[in-house]
Design a protein around this motif. Structure first.
Motif, short mmCIF file in Angstrom:
data_model
loop_
_atom_site.label_atom_id
_atom_site.label_comp_id
_atom_site.label_asym_id
_atom_site.label_seq_id
_atom_site.Cartn_x
_atom_site.Cartn_y
_atom_site.Cartn_z
N GLU A 53 -31.48 77.13 30.34
CA GLU A 53 -32.75 77.30 29.62
C GLU A 53 -33.06 76.10 28.74
OE1 GLU A 53 -32.72 80.98 27.51
OE2 GLU A 53 -32.46 82.21 29.32
N TYR A 54 -32.03 75.56 28.11
CA TYR A 54 -32.23 74.37 27.28
C TYR A 54 -32.72 73.19 28.13
CZ TYR A 54 -31.10 70.27 24.46
OH TYR A 54 -31.16 69.07 23.79
N LEU A 55 -32.09 72.97 29.27
CA LEU A 55 -32.48 71.85 30.12
C LEU A 55 -33.90 72.04 30.66
CD1 LEU A 55 -29.15 71.31 32.12
CD2 LEU A 55 -30.08 69.86 30.31
N ILE A 56 -34.25 73.27 31.02
CA ILE A 56 -35.59 73.55 31.52
C ILE A 56 -36.65 73.26 30.46
CG2 ILE A 56 -37.14 75.43 32.26
CD1 ILE A 56 -34.71 76.68 33.69
N SER A 57 -36.30 73.46 29.20
CA SER A 57 -37.26 73.27 28.10
C SER A 57 -37.58 71.82 27.81
CB SER A 57 -36.72 73.92 26.82
OG SER A 57 -35.64 73.16 26.27
N LEU A 58 -36.79 70.89 28.34
CA LEU A 58 -36.94 69.49 27.99
C LEU A 58 -38.01 68.80 28.84
CD1 LEU A 58 -33.15 68.49 27.76
CD2 LEU A 58 -34.70 68.95 25.85
N PRO A 59 -38.79 67.90 28.24
CA PRO A 59 -39.64 67.02 29.06
C PRO A 59 -38.76 66.25 30.03
CG PRO A 59 -40.13 66.79 26.72
CD PRO A 59 -38.89 67.61 26.80
N LYS A 60 -39.34 65.84 31.16
CA LYS A 60 -38.47 65.32 32.21
C LYS A 60 -37.75 64.03 31.85
CE LYS A 60 -42.21 63.33 35.05
NZ LYS A 60 -42.80 63.34 36.41
N ASP A 61 -38.31 63.19 30.98
CA ASP A 61 -37.58 61.99 30.58
C ASP A 61 -36.39 62.36 29.70
OD1 ASP A 61 -39.30 62.82 28.54
OD2 ASP A 61 -39.62 60.78 27.79
N GLN A 62 -36.58 63.35 28.81
CA GLN A 62 -35.46 63.81 27.98
C GLN A 62 -34.43 64.55 28.81
OE1 GLN A 62 -36.50 65.81 24.31
NE2 GLN A 62 -38.37 64.59 24.10
N LEU A 63 -34.88 65.25 29.85
CA LEU A 63 -33.95 65.93 30.75
C LEU A 63 -33.00 64.93 31.39
CD1 LEU A 63 -32.89 68.25 32.53
CD2 LEU A 63 -34.80 67.80 34.10
N ILE A 64 -33.54 63.85 31.93
CA ILE A 64 -32.69 62.84 32.58
C ILE A 64 -31.72 62.22 31.58
CG2 ILE A 64 -32.67 60.60 33.73
CD1 ILE A 64 -33.51 62.93 35.54
N SER A 65 -32.21 61.86 30.40
CA SER A 65 -31.32 61.24 29.42
C SER A 65 -30.25 62.22 28.95
CB SER A 65 -32.13 60.71 28.22
OG SER A 65 -32.79 61.76 27.54
N THR A 66 -30.59 63.51 28.85
CA THR A 66 -29.61 64.52 28.43
C THR A 66 -28.54 64.72 29.50
OG1 THR A 66 -31.24 65.67 27.06
CG2 THR A 66 -29.30 66.92 27.74
N LEU A 67 -28.94 64.76 30.76
CA LEU A 67 -27.96 64.86 31.84
C LEU A 67 -27.01 63.67 31.82
CD1 LEU A 67 -30.15 66.12 34.84
CD2 LEU A 67 -28.72 67.48 33.31
#
Length: 410
Positions: A107-121
């Motif tokens: 759920e946390y990953l889904i909530s992220l904008p896609k640029d932040q998603l990539i950097s978080t991964l």
């Protein structure tokens, strides 16, 4: 749109290269996790970013288009389905699927904008960044001693390894160490979904879902018809035979794969840490990979009687093998550290043999390897030095930090 991939040599003029600027993933390194994350030390992030920017600027100043892994990965998330698939694939490969924290992290990953998603991964998720609720199971209480929900990927700035362009196609690699396995997932999504690549029918020479490992530091495109691949601590003989079969079947230009066995040690991680091409007939080499009289185990793989077979013959001298596959009368090996026992060991540890050719006879190297650099110059090679105090802590040089996407043909 112009076809985006073309690498038919190690030395053709470099036009487009894929880099990854070091990021917060390095700040998730701690002494207790260095070994599992394949580091010997902890780089200082502002300094390593400055050095990497210098490296990227050096390439741009020579007319090279620099594209970044995180940017392409973000642009590859073309719709919600692709985005969700990446999240689920990444979590599964992070062994999070059967844990109670799965839904919370998802759920946390889904909530992220896609640029932040990539950097978080890429930089990982610490447990203190998310709040878990409810009673914990025994295994979760034990796992509390582990600070991460998602482990960081600090080796990502070595973009050479997760994939390699060979000719007009690409091998999306199965990484050997668990700390790096997820890295090639980004390349798989980029090739499949990014608009720059998806509209082309790009051949896949190797699939990361296979059983055997291969890494890009072991893959050297030494001519339009021959690939050299290291049999190393990270690349298996089975993977080499598989990629040879796929290459012969899918690209009529390729006739030979030269498999070169190197010592399976941390110091000699990949073939390109001990051997790189710097000109039409010149190569750097670390003398430590050669046995008495310069003998080595070298195998030439050629097309077999059927599409699923290869013919294999053995050689023992790398100079003679290179002369044969490159159809040259002479080949020069330039020894790392000038062949001096101490200098060659020291400079090979700091990637003195790991050169990135940007055109025939023009290479990028680390400034710290001054003995090897002066020797290269004495052989007529133009050497462009880049800063390396922090970059070298990751045990990889300019070739390790770059994945060529497009080179001009020789």
């Amino acid at each position: 749109m112009k076809y985006p991939l073309n690498v038919t040599s190690e030395i053709g003029e470099l036009k487009t290269v894929l880099l990854k600027r070091p990021g917060k993933e390095l700040e998730n390194l701690t002494p207790e996790f260095l070994e599992v994350l394949l580091f010997d030390d902890i780089p200082f992030l502002p300094a390593i970013q400055k050095e990497h920017d210098y490296f990227a600027t050096t390439l741009r100043n020579r007319g090279v288009e620099v594209v970044y892994l995180d940017t392409l990965a973000t642009e590859a998330l073309i719709n919600d389905d692709v985005r969700m698939n990446l999240i689920e694939d990444f979590m599964r490969e992070s062994n999070l699927v059967e844990t109670r924290s799965y839904e919370m992290v998802k759920e946390y990953l889904i909530s992220l904008p896609k640029d932040q998603l990539i950097s978080t991964l890429m930089h990982g998720i610490r447990k203190n960044e998310l709040t878990s609720t409810g009673k914990k199971h025994l295994h979760e209480m034990l796992e509390d001693f582990d600070p991460f929900y998602l482990y960081p990927l600090p080796n990502l700035y070595f973009t050479r390894d997760p994939a390699a362009v060979i000719g007009n196609g690409v091998s999306v690699n199965r990484m050997n160490r668990s700390a790096r396995k997820r890295e090639s997932l980004f390349l798989q999504y980029i090739i499949k979904y990014h608009p720059r690549f998806a509209q082309h029918d790009i051949p896949l020479w190797f699939n990361r879902d296979g059983a055997y490992s291969i890494e890009g530091g072991d893959e050297l495109v030494i001519s339009h018809d021959t690939v050299a691949i290291g049999i190393s601590a990270r690349t298996t003989a089975q993977a080499i035979e598989k990629i040879a079969i796929n290459l012969f079947r899918g690209n009529s230009n390729y006739q030979k794969v030269m498999a070169v066995e190197i010592p399976k040690s941390r110091a000699f991680m990949h073939l390109d840490t001990v051997f790189t091409m710097v000109d039409h007939d010149k190569f750097t080499v670390h003398p430590g990979i050669q046995g008495p009289g310069g003998e080595m185990n070298i195998f030439i793989l050629e097309r077999g009687d059927s599409a699923e077979e290869v013919n294999i013959s053995q050689r023992s001298n790398i100079v003679e093998a290179l002369q044969e596959v490159l159809n040259l009368k002479e080949v020069t090996l330039i020894p790392c550290g000038g062949g001096d026992h101490i200098a060659s060991a020291r400079e090979q540890w700091n990637d003195g043999s790991n050169t990135l050719a940007i055109s025939p006879g023009v290479v990028v190297t680390y400034d710290r390897n001054y003995v090897s650099n002066e020797l290269l110059r004495s052989y007529g090679i133009e050497v462009i030095e880049v800063q390396s105090s922090e970059l070298a802590r990751g045990r990889g040089g300019p070739r390790c930090m770059s994945m060529p996407l497009y080179r001009e043909d020789l």
